[in-house]
Scaffold this motif. Structure first.
Motif, mmCIF file in Angstrom:
data_model
loop_
_atom_site.group_PDB
_atom_site.id
_atom_site.type_symbol
_atom_site.label_atom_id
_atom_site.label_comp_id
_atom_site.label_asym_id
_atom_site.label_seq_id
_atom_site.Cartn_x
_atom_site.Cartn_y
_atom_site.Cartn_z
ATOM 1 N N ALA A 216 2.187 1.023 18.098
ATOM 2 C CA ALA A 216 2.365 1.132 16.595
ATOM 3 C C ALA A 216 2.755 0.067 16.039
ATOM 4 C CB ALA A 216 3.467 2.404 16.606
ATOM 5 N N ALA A 217 3.649 -0.678 16.451
ATOM 6 C CA ALA A 217 4.345 -1.787 15.948
ATOM 7 C C ALA A 217 3.385 -2.933 15.539
ATOM 8 C CB ALA A 217 5.634 -2.239 16.721
ATOM 9 N N VAL A 218 2.580 -3.101 16.629
ATOM 10 C CA VAL A 218 1.471 -4.545 16.392
ATOM 11 C C VAL A 218 0.560 -3.984 15.407
ATOM 12 C CG1 VAL A 218 2.046 -5.597 18.442
ATOM 13 C CG2 VAL A 218 0.323 -3.890 18.463
ATOM 14 N N LYS A 219 0.258 -2.751 15.432
ATOM 15 C CA LYS A 219 -0.894 -2.445 14.506
ATOM 16 C C LYS A 219 -0.368 -2.245 13.142
ATOM 17 C CE LYS A 219 -3.766 0.882 17.124
ATOM 18 N NZ LYS A 219 -3.844 2.410 17.522
ATOM 19 N N GLY A 220 1.044 -1.952 12.995
ATOM 20 C CA GLY A 220 1.790 -1.975 11.522
ATOM 21 C C GLY A 220 2.046 -3.444 11.304
ATOM 22 N N GLY A 221 1.756 -4.408 11.944
ATOM 23 C CA GLY A 221 2.003 -5.943 11.520
ATOM 24 C C GLY A 221 3.057 -6.809 12.384
ATOM 25 N N VAL A 222 3.580 -6.105 13.330
ATOM 26 C CA VAL A 222 4.492 -6.965 14.169
ATOM 27 C C VAL A 222 3.716 -8.247 14.900
ATOM 28 C CG1 VAL A 222 5.668 -6.933 16.308
ATOM 29 C CG2 VAL A 222 6.366 -5.236 14.545
ATOM 30 N N THR A 223 4.127 -9.294 14.923
ATOM 31 C CA THR A 223 3.489 -10.344 15.443
ATOM 32 C C THR A 223 4.067 -11.036 16.748
ATOM 33 O OG1 THR A 223 4.548 -11.883 13.850
ATOM 34 C CG2 THR A 223 2.357 -11.304 13.229
ATOM 35 N N MET A 224 5.253 -10.413 16.952
ATOM 36 C CA MET A 224 5.936 -10.891 18.437
ATOM 37 C C MET A 224 6.781 -9.977 18.902
ATOM 38 S SD MET A 224 8.031 -14.346 18.705
ATOM 39 C CE MET A 224 8.262 -15.238 20.415
ATOM 40 N N VAL A 225 6.667 -9.777 19.989
ATOM 41 C CA VAL A 225 7.210 -8.537 20.658
ATOM 42 C C VAL A 225 8.202 -9.121 21.925
ATOM 43 C CG1 VAL A 225 7.051 -6.508 22.171
ATOM 44 C CG2 VAL A 225 5.374 -6.882 20.237
ATOM 45 N N GLN A 226 9.375 -8.663 22.061
ATOM 46 C CA GLN A 226 10.349 -9.477 23.045
ATOM 47 C C GLN A 226 10.716 -8.104 23.948
ATOM 48 O OE1 GLN A 226 14.942 -10.219 23.549
ATOM 49 N NE2 GLN A 226 13.981 -11.044 21.789
#
Length: 127
Positions: A30-40
């Motif tokens: 959901a976060a990357v679909k919503g625009g997050v470009t980096m995940v830790q």
């Protein structure tokens, strides 16, 4: 892999315990679909093996949406899972280097590459 800071606009720090009701994979998706470009991937209580397993589930999600995946404080897990990098906080540098050094000595692996990569990353202005 060189990271383009201009493409890193929104950073998600995961916590499997806080994501438990929804699920870690679903939260990241959901976060990357919503625009997050980096995940830790951050789980202070997980073992290296558990972090590798989590990363193997998150990496395809991040890759398919063009997001970068890094693992918090675990150089070995980041290397094994072939993610985009490792996040090492300022207060964790000595411990992380010590643990990586100890592990590589136990395994008989040359640690110079780990050190050189850290130095080149620092010179490039990343933290």
């Amino acid at each position: 892999m060189a990271l383009d800071p201009a493409k890193l606009s929104l950073y998600l720090i995961t916590d499997p315990h806080l994501c438990a009701n929804i699920g870690l994979e679903q939260t990241v998706e959901a976060a990357v679909k919503g625009g997050v470009t980096m995940v830790q991937l951050r789980d202070k209580h997980a073992s290296t093996e558990e972090r590798v397993a989590l990363a193997s589930r998150l990496k395809p999600i991040c890759t398919s949406h063009g997001a970068v995946l890094v693992i918090n404080d675990d150089v070995e897990a980041a290397h094994i899972s072939d993610v985009d990098g490792v996040h090492i906080g300022q207060g964790d540098v000595a411990t992380t280097i010590h643990n990586a050094w100890k592990k590589t000595i136990e395994d008989g692996i040359h640690t110079g590459d780990i050190y050189r990569e850290g130095i080149s990353t620092k010179r490039a202005g990343t933290d």
